[in-house]
Design a protein around this motif. Structure first.
Motif, mmCIF file in Angstrom:
data_model
loop_
_atom_site.group_PDB
_atom_site.id
_atom_site.type_symbol
_atom_site.label_atom_id
_atom_site.label_comp_id
_atom_site.label_asym_id
_atom_site.label_seq_id
_atom_site.Cartn_x
_atom_site.Cartn_y
_atom_site.Cartn_z
ATOM 1 N N ALA A 3 0.831 -1.208 0.000
ATOM 2 C CA ALA A 3 0.000 0.000 0.000
ATOM 3 C C ALA A 3 0.865 1.256 0.000
ATOM 4 N N ALA A 4 1.962 1.213 0.745
ATOM 5 C CA ALA A 4 2.858 2.370 0.788
ATOM 6 C C ALA A 4 3.582 2.546 -0.543
ATOM 7 N N GLU A 5 4.114 1.437 -1.088
ATOM 8 C CA GLU A 5 4.907 1.533 -2.309
ATOM 9 C C GLU A 5 4.050 1.844 -3.532
ATOM 10 N N GLU A 6 2.923 1.154 -3.668
ATOM 11 C CA GLU A 6 2.121 1.289 -4.887
ATOM 12 C C GLU A 6 1.150 2.451 -4.837
ATOM 13 N N LEU A 7 0.530 2.674 -3.654
ATOM 14 C CA LEU A 7 -0.538 3.668 -3.561
ATOM 15 C C LEU A 7 -0.144 4.909 -2.765
ATOM 16 N N GLY A 8 0.978 4.856 -2.061
ATOM 17 C CA GLY A 8 1.394 5.997 -1.256
ATOM 18 C C GLY A 8 0.526 6.207 -0.037
ATOM 19 N N VAL A 9 -0.069 5.133 0.490
ATOM 20 C CA VAL A 9 -1.007 5.235 1.611
ATOM 21 C C VAL A 9 -0.407 4.598 2.858
ATOM 22 N N HIS A 10 -0.459 5.337 3.959
ATOM 23 C CA HIS A 10 -0.120 4.778 5.271
ATOM 24 C C HIS A 10 -1.385 4.134 5.826
ATOM 25 N N VAL A 11 -1.364 2.812 5.963
ATOM 26 C CA VAL A 11 -2.559 2.061 6.341
ATOM 27 C C VAL A 11 -2.621 1.886 7.851
ATOM 28 N N GLY A 12 -3.819 2.088 8.414
ATOM 29 C CA GLY A 12 -4.035 1.849 9.830
ATOM 30 C C GLY A 12 -4.461 0.410 10.072
ATOM 31 N N THR A 13 -5.633 0.217 10.652
ATOM 32 C CA THR A 13 -6.133 -1.114 10.944
ATOM 33 C C THR A 13 -6.521 -1.838 9.660
ATOM 34 N N VAL A 14 -6.097 -3.085 9.527
ATOM 35 C CA VAL A 14 -6.467 -3.900 8.372
ATOM 36 C C VAL A 14 -7.316 -5.077 8.837
ATOM 37 N N GLU A 15 -8.175 -5.565 7.949
ATOM 38 C CA GLU A 15 -9.026 -6.720 8.233
ATOM 39 C C GLU A 15 -8.618 -7.863 7.319
ATOM 40 N N HIS A 16 -8.290 -9.007 7.923
ATOM 41 C CA HIS A 16 -8.001 -10.191 7.124
ATOM 42 C C HIS A 16 -9.318 -10.831 6.705
ATOM 43 N N LEU A 17 -9.459 -11.115 5.423
ATOM 44 C CA LEU A 17 -10.717 -11.629 4.895
ATOM 45 C C LEU A 17 -10.687 -13.143 4.688
ATOM 46 N N PHE A 18 -9.762 -13.617 3.875
ATOM 47 C CA PHE A 18 -9.661 -15.037 3.563
ATOM 48 C C PHE A 18 -8.371 -15.266 2.788
ATOM 49 N N ASP A 19 -8.030 -16.528 2.586
ATOM 50 C CA ASP A 19 -6.858 -16.919 1.809
ATOM 51 C C ASP A 19 -7.336 -17.836 0.686
ATOM 52 N N LEU A 20 -6.886 -17.572 -0.546
ATOM 53 C CA LEU A 20 -7.364 -18.324 -1.694
ATOM 54 C C LEU A 20 -6.201 -18.782 -2.572
ATOM 55 N N PHE A 21 -6.367 -19.974 -3.162
ATOM 56 C CA PHE A 21 -5.503 -20.404 -4.251
ATOM 57 C C PHE A 21 -6.149 -19.901 -5.541
ATOM 58 N N MET A 22 -5.475 -19.012 -6.248
ATOM 59 C CA MET A 22 -6.091 -18.354 -7.392
ATOM 60 C C MET A 22 -5.974 -19.147 -8.691
ATOM 61 N N SER A 23 -4.985 -20.013 -8.798
ATOM 62 C CA SER A 23 -4.816 -20.829 -10.011
ATOM 63 C C SER A 23 -4.254 -22.186 -9.609
ATOM 64 N N PRO A 24 -5.046 -23.002 -8.889
ATOM 65 C CA PRO A 24 -4.520 -24.210 -8.263
ATOM 66 C C PRO A 24 -4.155 -25.324 -9.235
ATOM 67 N N GLY A 25 -4.501 -25.178 -10.515
ATOM 68 C CA GLY A 25 -4.122 -26.199 -11.479
ATOM 69 C C GLY A 25 -2.641 -26.214 -11.796
ATOM 70 N N SER A 26 -1.951 -25.085 -11.559
ATOM 71 C CA SER A 26 -0.535 -25.030 -11.926
ATOM 72 C C SER A 26 0.313 -24.135 -11.030
ATOM 73 N N VAL A 27 -0.289 -23.151 -10.374
ATOM 74 C CA VAL A 27 0.478 -22.186 -9.579
ATOM 75 C C VAL A 27 0.272 -22.482 -8.095
ATOM 76 N N THR A 28 1.368 -22.571 -7.357
ATOM 77 C CA THR A 28 1.283 -22.945 -5.943
ATOM 78 C C THR A 28 0.858 -21.793 -5.046
ATOM 79 N N GLU A 29 0.879 -20.577 -5.527
ATOM 80 C CA GLU A 29 0.675 -19.400 -4.684
ATOM 81 C C GLU A 29 -0.660 -19.427 -3.930
ATOM 82 N N ARG A 30 -0.573 -19.125 -2.626
ATOM 83 C CA ARG A 30 -1.741 -18.840 -1.802
ATOM 84 C C ARG A 30 -1.768 -17.322 -1.589
#
Length: 230
Positions: free
Chosen positions: A134-161
């Motif tokens: 948020a700081a690097e891309e948007l220039g925003v100092h973020v206060g409280t954040v809310e964690h929503l969920f964790d997803l595998f976006m392309s589970p057929g080939s990409v390991t990223e969560r």
């Protein structure tokens, strides 16, 4: 003609350090024991660039009890985190606009995508990572954040969560111009949109990034812009 390494040649990333100092990249997955219907037989490193491409051979027990031998390629780029910044009072969201070559080469008209801020975790935990992005891309100092969920976006080939977060922002929180890290090749435009316009852009394809569509739908179905919440 490219010389194919003989079996006895030291293999970068396996037997000897690759360009990032890594060895043993072929060991990933060999110790998996969580699923008794899957037995990993072999792991080959087919590319040891900045991220790692592997070809894994494994036995898979089908639902009828028979066993088959399968091979799958996995692209390991590490895990990431993404953040939707929203201003409830003004009904706006803050996004990025940047060029994405993989989208361009796969049919996007110009490869320039509207996205929520995001990045790889690297050595950080997910919350630290989204604050950094948020700081690097948007220039925003973020206060409280809310964690929503964790997803595998392309589970057929990409390991990223991908770890999803949301946080409020106000104009005063935009303490820098943003734009990304120039030394890493980033050239990012900061875009503030009315949330209803952003949703319309999801419907007509002007926003076609999966994580961003997911976050915007969360925001109106369950999050700060849901009906009845003010």
């Amino acid at each position: 003609m490219t010389h194919a390494p003989a079996p006895s040649d030291p293999r970068p990333g396996v037997d000897v350090p690759d360009g990032r100092g890594r060895t043993g990249l072929d060991r990933v997955g060999r110790d998996l024991r969580g699923n008794p219907d899957v037995v990993v037989r072999d792991v080959e490193v087919t590319s040891d660039g900045w991220h790692v491409l592997r070809r894994t051979t494994f036995d898979l027990r089908r639902r009828d009890g028979t066993w088959t031998v399968q091979q799958r390629e996995t692209y390991d780029r590490g895990d990431g985190a993404t953040l939707l910044l929203y201003d409830l009072g003004r009904r706006t969201v803050l996004l990025t606009r940047q060029f994405r070559y993989p989208a361009y080469v796969n049919g996007h008209p110009d490869g320039v995508l509207l996205e929520a801020a995001a990045g790889l975790l690297d050595a950080d935990d997910p919350e630290t990572a989204v604050r950094r992005e948020a700081a690097e891309e948007l220039g925003v100092h973020v206060g409280t954040v809310e964690h929503l969920f964790d997803l595998f976006m392309s589970p057929g080939s990409v390991t990223e969560r991908l770890h999803f977060y949301a946080a409020p922002y106000a104009p005063a929180d935009r303490t820098d111009a943003g734009g990304g890290v120039a030394e890493e090749g980033e050239d990012i435009e900061v875009v503030e949109l009315d949330v209803d316009e952003a949703l319309a852009m999801c419907r007509d394809g002007r926003i076609s990034d999966g994580k961003t569509v997911t976050l915007l739908q969360w925001a109106v179905l369950h999050g700060p812009f849901r009906e009845g919440r003010r």
